[in-house]
Design an enzyme around this catalytic site. Structure first.
Site, PDB file in Angstrom:
ATOM      1  CB  CYS A  19      -3.158   3.829  -5.400  1.00 33.12           C
ATOM      2  SG  CYS A  19      -4.433   2.918  -4.499  1.00 33.12           S
TER       3      CYS A  19
ATOM      4  CB  CYS B  70      -0.869  -0.018   1.259  1.00 30.14           C
ATOM      5  SG  CYS B  70      -1.842   1.467   1.490  1.00 30.14           S
TER       6      CYS B  70
HETATM    7  N1  DGL Z   1      -3.980   0.495  -1.975  1.00 30.00           N
HETATM    8  C1  DGL Z   1      -3.645   1.654  -1.262  1.00 30.00           C
HETATM    9  C2  DGL Z   1      -2.426   2.350  -1.851  1.00 30.00           C
HETATM   10  O1  DGL Z   1      -1.610   1.713  -2.505  1.00 30.00           O
HETATM   11  C3  DGL Z   1      -4.646   2.669  -0.818  1.00 30.00           C
HETATM   12  C4  DGL Z   1      -6.105   2.572  -1.019  1.00 30.00           C
HETATM   13  C5  DGL Z   1      -6.858   3.263   0.106  1.00 30.00           C
HETATM   14  O2  DGL Z   1      -7.108   2.568   1.093  1.00 30.00           O
HETATM   15  O3  DGL Z   1      -7.126   4.471   0.012  1.00 30.00           O
HETATM   16  O4  DGL Z   1      -2.235   3.512  -1.670  1.00 30.00           O
END
Ligand code: DGL
Length: 269
Positions: free
Chosen positions: A187, A75
């Site tokens: 993301c 993430c």
């Molecule tokens: N998948 C996450 C990232 O790479 C974030 C998504 C979220 O929870 O806002 O930033």
């Protein structure tokens, strides 16, 4: 006997599956635990203080419940704020995901790169330092959105992405005099909606961090003699965990079985 590593992959939602897929391709002979913190999703709208405490709590719970050799914070929103504190708090290697701005520099021809990420990620000091240190001489367009991670979640739960809505969200870039020729998917949710983004930006190259993270994990495990690549072996006890169970979770559990995440466990934080 071969050592089979236990690899924990973590995200707020399904985004980390894009990273998990890359790692699993590189390291098939491993036990995977995929944890998504759906109770606190989305991370992109949360404060730094909240995220640091939350991610620490989830990882703490996970490693006290399961034997874990390496943790992947799949993430960008969490990695760009939590990595230093996690590395001082836990003893196992912790790998994070950060937007692939450096590789994008090698790809762009018009010297204009778009960074698409959550609102939280584009505000991070880490990102601004990265741009200052490695991308001077390039135009880096930043677009921080809350809606895209949700669109990706809904797509994996069976709801198609609405292209008109997506095009509206991309308006700030579509109206630029120079449109980025390379877009960094900052993301981990976004690779799941890359086909739709490619319809809005047909001539653009998209880049994410999944492949590079897989290579990094492979190297770290080899250094610790935890990977015997080349072995043909299928692990069947991969585990999927979430921090909340509801109707959406149920739909996701069905979808994620396709990715060899068959067993499910609720973890309470
Ligand atoms: N998948 C996450 C990232 O790479 C974030 C998504 C979220 O929870 O806002 O930033």
């Amino acid at each position: 006997m071969d050592n089979i590593p236990n690899i924990l992959v973590f995200d707020s939602g399904i985004g980390g599956i894009s990273v998990y897929n890359e790692i699993r391709q590189k390291i098939p002979k491993a036990n995977y635990i995929y944890i998504f913190d759906n109770q606190a999703f989305p991370y992109g709208d949360k404060s730094n203080e909240f995220l640091i405490e939350r991610v620490k709590a989830v990882i703490n719970k996970a490693i006290s419940t399961y034997a874990v050799d390496i943790v992947i914070i799949a993430c960008n929103t969490a990695s760009t704020i939590c990595l230093p504190i996690l590395r001082t708090s836990f003893s196992m290697p912790i790998v994070g995901v950060v937007p692939a701005i450096k590789p994008a520099i090698k790809i762009t021809k018009n010297k204009c790169i778009g960074l698409l990420a959550t609102k939280a990620t584009i505000q991070r000091e880490y990102i601004h330092n990265l741009i200052r240190d490695f991308a001077s001489g390039y135009k880096i367009e930043l677009l921080g959105l809350s809606e895209l991670a949700l669109m990706a979640e809904q797509k994996l739960q069976g709801t198609a992405v609405n292209l008109d809505d997506l095009t509206k969200l991309m308006k700030p870039w579509l109206e630029l005099a120079v449109v980025p020729d390379t877009i960094v998917l900052g993301c981990t949710h976004y690779p799941f909606i890359q086909p739709e983004l490619a319809k809005v930006f047909p001539d653009v190259t998209f880049i994410d961090s999944g492949y590079a993270i897989a290579a990094r994990v492979d190297n770290l495990l080899k250094e610790r003699n935890l990977v015997n690549s080349g072995a043909k072996f299928q692990i069947t006890n991969n585990l999927l965990c979430s921090t909340q169970y509801n109707e959406q979770t149920q739909k996701l559990i069905g979808t994620l079985q396709k990715f060899n995440l068959i067993n499910y466990q609720l973890i309470k934080i």
